[in-house]
Design a protein around this motif. Structure first.
Motif, mmCIF file in Angstrom:
data_model
loop_
_atom_site.group_PDB
_atom_site.id
_atom_site.type_symbol
_atom_site.label_atom_id
_atom_site.label_comp_id
_atom_site.label_asym_id
_atom_site.label_seq_id
_atom_site.Cartn_x
_atom_site.Cartn_y
_atom_site.Cartn_z
ATOM 1 N N ARG A 16 68.872 61.963 56.351
ATOM 2 C CA ARG A 16 68.649 61.038 57.466
ATOM 3 C C ARG A 16 67.533 60.032 57.179
ATOM 4 O O ARG A 16 66.644 59.806 58.002
ATOM 5 C CB ARG A 16 68.361 61.822 58.766
ATOM 6 C CG ARG A 16 69.421 62.857 59.085
ATOM 7 C CD ARG A 16 69.286 63.388 60.510
ATOM 8 N NE ARG A 16 67.994 63.963 60.829
ATOM 9 C CZ ARG A 16 67.618 65.189 60.489
ATOM 10 N NH1 ARG A 16 68.421 65.971 59.769
ATOM 11 N NH2 ARG A 16 66.430 65.645 60.846
ATOM 12 N N PHE A 17 67.603 59.426 55.994
ATOM 13 C CA PHE A 17 66.659 58.379 55.619
ATOM 14 C C PHE A 17 67.406 57.130 55.150
ATOM 15 O O PHE A 17 68.482 57.229 54.552
ATOM 16 C CB PHE A 17 65.747 58.834 54.473
ATOM 17 C CG PHE A 17 64.743 59.874 54.856
ATOM 18 C CD1 PHE A 17 63.740 59.596 55.773
ATOM 19 C CD2 PHE A 17 64.793 61.141 54.302
ATOM 20 C CE1 PHE A 17 62.808 60.561 56.127
ATOM 21 C CE2 PHE A 17 63.871 62.113 54.642
ATOM 22 C CZ PHE A 17 62.874 61.818 55.563
ATOM 23 N N PHE B 203 58.322 64.654 56.596
ATOM 24 C CA PHE B 203 57.669 64.747 55.288
ATOM 25 C C PHE B 203 58.416 65.699 54.364
ATOM 26 O O PHE B 203 58.712 65.385 53.210
ATOM 27 C CB PHE B 203 56.218 65.194 55.461
ATOM 28 C CG PHE B 203 55.550 65.575 54.170
ATOM 29 C CD1 PHE B 203 55.313 64.629 53.193
ATOM 30 C CD2 PHE B 203 55.176 66.894 53.939
ATOM 31 C CE1 PHE B 203 54.701 64.986 52.000
ATOM 32 C CE2 PHE B 203 54.568 67.258 52.752
ATOM 33 C CZ PHE B 203 54.332 66.303 51.780
ATOM 34 N N ARG B 204 58.750 66.866 54.873
ATOM 35 C CA ARG B 204 59.427 67.853 54.038
ATOM 36 C C ARG B 204 60.834 67.385 53.671
ATOM 37 O O ARG B 204 61.308 67.651 52.561
ATOM 38 C CB ARG B 204 59.456 69.220 54.751
ATOM 39 C CG ARG B 204 58.061 69.802 54.920
ATOM 40 C CD ARG B 204 58.114 71.310 55.151
ATOM 41 N NE ARG B 204 56.768 71.855 55.281
ATOM 42 C CZ ARG B 204 55.972 72.149 54.265
ATOM 43 N NH1 ARG B 204 56.370 71.926 53.029
ATOM 44 N NH2 ARG B 204 54.764 72.650 54.481
ATOM 45 N N ARG B 205 61.494 66.682 54.582
ATOM 46 C CA ARG B 205 62.805 66.136 54.245
ATOM 47 C C ARG B 205 62.684 65.054 53.179
ATOM 48 O O ARG B 205 63.547 64.938 52.298
ATOM 49 C CB ARG B 205 63.481 65.570 55.494
ATOM 50 C CG ARG B 205 64.104 66.641 56.390
ATOM 51 C CD ARG B 205 64.999 66.043 57.461
ATOM 52 N NE ARG B 205 64.262 65.431 58.549
ATOM 53 C CZ ARG B 205 64.304 64.142 58.853
ATOM 54 N NH1 ARG B 205 65.043 63.307 58.128
ATOM 55 N NH2 ARG B 205 63.614 63.675 59.870
ATOM 56 N N GLU C 273 66.026 65.897 45.121
ATOM 57 C CA GLU C 273 67.461 65.777 44.857
ATOM 58 C C GLU C 273 67.770 64.497 44.078
ATOM 59 O O GLU C 273 68.657 64.484 43.225
ATOM 60 C CB GLU C 273 68.240 65.816 46.169
ATOM 61 C CG GLU C 273 69.721 66.047 45.961
ATOM 62 C CD GLU C 273 70.431 66.533 47.209
ATOM 63 O OE1 GLU C 273 71.632 66.229 47.342
ATOM 64 O OE2 GLU C 273 69.803 67.219 48.051
ATOM 65 N N ILE C 274 67.037 63.437 44.362
ATOM 66 C CA ILE C 274 67.229 62.187 43.619
ATOM 67 C C ILE C 274 66.918 62.390 42.142
ATOM 68 O O ILE C 274 67.665 61.953 41.258
ATOM 69 C CB ILE C 274 66.348 61.075 44.219
ATOM 70 C CG1 ILE C 274 66.933 60.605 45.559
ATOM 71 C CG2 ILE C 274 66.212 59.901 43.253
ATOM 72 C CD1 ILE C 274 66.017 59.679 46.335
ATOM 73 N N ILE D 149 61.623 55.927 49.924
ATOM 74 C CA ILE D 149 62.017 56.724 51.085
ATOM 75 C C ILE D 149 60.955 56.560 52.173
ATOM 76 O O ILE D 149 59.912 57.231 52.138
ATOM 77 C CB ILE D 149 62.161 58.215 50.720
ATOM 78 C CG1 ILE D 149 63.071 58.394 49.498
ATOM 79 C CG2 ILE D 149 62.692 59.002 51.909
ATOM 80 C CD1 ILE D 149 63.137 59.830 48.996
ATOM 81 N N PRO D 150 61.162 55.684 53.151
ATOM 82 C CA PRO D 150 60.196 55.555 54.253
ATOM 83 C C PRO D 150 60.264 56.789 55.164
ATOM 84 O O PRO D 150 61.344 57.285 55.465
ATOM 85 C CB PRO D 150 60.669 54.297 54.997
ATOM 86 C CG PRO D 150 61.629 53.613 54.069
ATOM 87 C CD PRO D 150 62.249 54.706 53.259
ATOM 88 N N PHE D 151 59.108 57.280 55.582
ATOM 89 C CA PHE D 151 59.077 58.426 56.492
ATOM 90 C C PHE D 151 57.828 58.344 57.359
ATOM 91 O O PHE D 151 56.880 57.600 57.070
ATOM 92 C CB PHE D 151 59.122 59.749 55.722
ATOM 93 C CG PHE D 151 57.890 60.038 54.898
ATOM 94 C CD1 PHE D 151 56.852 60.796 55.406
ATOM 95 C CD2 PHE D 151 57.776 59.543 53.599
ATOM 96 C CE1 PHE D 151 55.715 61.048 54.655
ATOM 97 C CE2 PHE D 151 56.648 59.792 52.835
ATOM 98 C CZ PHE D 151 55.611 60.555 53.363
ATOM 99 N N ASN D 152 57.836 59.107 58.436
ATOM 100 C CA ASN D 152 56.713 59.179 59.358
ATOM 101 C C ASN D 152 55.701 60.176 58.815
ATOM 102 O O ASN D 152 55.960 61.386 58.784
ATOM 103 C CB ASN D 152 57.199 59.595 60.749
ATOM 104 C CG ASN D 152 56.069 59.679 61.761
ATOM 105 O OD1 ASN D 152 54.893 59.543 61.424
ATOM 106 N ND2 ASN D 152 56.423 59.895 63.015
#
Length: 480
Positions: A361-362, A389-391, A398-399, A379-382
């Motif tokens: 979901r990114f 963060f963990r996702r 995985e990348i 990968i932008p994240f909050n």
């Protein structure tokens, strides 16, 4: 930290040369990665003798020691994973010698990458490795990580431009590696130390090659409605035996982010663009630029724009060099990846990256060195959301596993550091790793210098955290 060690460090470097208060050390627990690790103190040497004395004190008190340049690294390589002393080279920032006739320069490790090119520009020379953070990153850090950049497609990465070094070993012995000669006899110890990520020695002087500026440069921007068409163009350019000075690719999300920030003239709405430099002798450049433009059109480029002058060329490259900052406007925290794949696998890999983004979901943005298959998914994240963060960490892992599956590598220029050490066994056999560790132990037997880096530990990426990462400075890549 042992109060006696702190006292001796202050006696050596003066009160202004040692930081140890918690508020002063906040900056040094970060670099440009998502990793966090706080040192017990930060010290600021000014010359090789200072570094020797620091190493002796670290040995005396059995304290870990980590070298740090500008802190723009993206794998946690300059962070004190096991605490101890961070040796910051920002005050060792002198260009010691410039030899124009022999196209050589000797610098201290804290010299900013771009400053060297500016210093020799009047002579028609430059320092070829050009990380995107070249306005901030230091040559010492470039040497540690074997940094690349857009124009290393034709000119090679940092190791191709380093002739020799003065280093301080973990034993406090000062050793001079290499020589000003292009092909010095004996073992290539300089090549061994470049890219060793600060685990073998602290570098205090570096002799580098300077490259003559090309007679002519053509910059092309090719626009595509399909990502696959852009990636097929890259493969076709290679098949034709053409080696551009640079060949960079942006996807639609990154194009929009960059254009809204830099206003470089990138076409918002395009699925992908290629930014290509061709340089060399004037006649050859004209011919090669025409051939590249033809290949772009054959692969369905809707537009191939050639920069009209140096100002337009600089603006197009300003967009590329400021891309990471542009993404930072959208998301103050993001995970900048670094993996390598064969160029022929670009279409398939980008499709897999899109699926990984959907899975976790990114929105994954892609801007990368297409010419040599060096990917930099973003990968932008909050940063305040532990789940996000963990996702993000899981998606990043995985990348990189995908890059390995494609026949590539876990890093092209950012290094392994503390970010990807757990992935090393997926790329190397036990025998491979054992040999590397034997080399490491020959120089750094007590693992005093930059411990917990490169080689697998019991902790996987992300497990070092006791709290969610806090928003810090926008990520900027030294070698992207």
């Amino acid at each position: 930290m042992d109060s006696r060690l702190l006292h001796e460090l202050k006696e050596l470097l003066g009160p202004q040369g040692v930081l140890h208060k918690a508020e002063d050390l906040l900056l040094y627990e970060y670099d440009g990665s998502v990793e966090v690790a706080r040192p017990e103190c930060a010290v600021f040497p000014r010359h090789t003798d200072d570094v020797v004395a620091i190493v002796r004190l670290a040995n005396k008190y059995e304290t870990p020691l980590v070298g740090r340049g500008a802190g723009t690294g993206l794998s946690g390589g300059a962070l004190a994973r096991q605490g101890g002393i961070v040796t910051v080279f920002s005050r060792m920032n002198c260009i010691l010698e410039i030899d124009v006739e022999n196209q050589r320069a000797t610098v201290q490790p804290g010299v900013v990458n771009l400053d060297l090119s500016v210093a020799v520009a009047h002579s028609g020379l430059h320092f070829a490795p050009d990380p995107s953070s070249q306005k901030a990153c230091t040559i010492g850090g470039n040497v540690s990580e074997n940094s690349g950049g857009p124009h290393t497609l034709a000119y090679g990465v940092t190791t191709n431009h380093v002739l020799g070094m003065t280093v301080v070993l973990p034993s406090a012995e000062v050793v001079h590696l290499g020589s000003p000669a292009v092909d010095a006899p004996g073992y290539d110890l300089t090549g061994l130390f470049v890219g060793s990520e600060g685990t073998l020695a602290l570098v205090t002087e570096i002799t580098v090659k300077l490259t003559r500026n090309p007679e002519a440069v053509k910059t092309l921007l090719a626009v595509y409605e399909k990502v696959d068409d852009a990636t097929e163009t890259v493969a076709e350019i290679t098949r034709r035996g053409i080696t551009p000075a640079a060949c960079e690719m942006f996807d639609s999300w990154t194009i929009r982010a960059v254009e809204e920030y830099v206003h470089a003239g990138y076409p918002i709405g395009a699925a992908a663009v290629l930014l290509i430099d061709v340089d060399g002798l004037r006649e050859a450049v004209e011919s090669a630029a025409e051939a590249v433009a033809d290949i772009c059109r054959v692969h369905h480029a809707t537009e191939v724009r050639v920069a009209r002058d140096a100002a337009e060329r600089d603006l197009l490259w300003k967009g590329r060099k400021n891309a990471f900052g542009a993404v930072g406007r959208i998301s103050p925290t993001y995970y900048a990846m670094d993996g390598v794949i064969p160029r022929t696998k670009l279409p398939e890999t980008l499709r897999r990256l899109a699926k990984i983004g959907e899975k976790y979901r990114f929105q994954i943005g892609n801007i990368f060195h297409a010419g040599d298959g060096n990917l930099h998914p973003l990968i932008p994240f909050n940063g305040r959301d532990r789940d996000e963060f963990r996702r993000a960490i899981a998606a990043g892992t995985e990348i990189i596993r995908c890059c390995i599956d494609m026949g590539g590598s876990i890093t092209g220029e950012h290094g392994v550091g503390m970010e990807k050490d757990h992935l090393m066994p997926f790329l190397f056999s036990e025998a491979d790793l054992a040999l590397m560790i034997r080399v490491h132990d020959a120089f750094n037997p007590a693992a005093l210098l930059n411990p917990g880096k490169i080689f697998p530990s019991t902790k996987a990426c992300g497990e070092i955290y006791t709290r969610p990462p806090q928003p810090g400075p926008t990520t900027s890549a030294p070698s992207a």
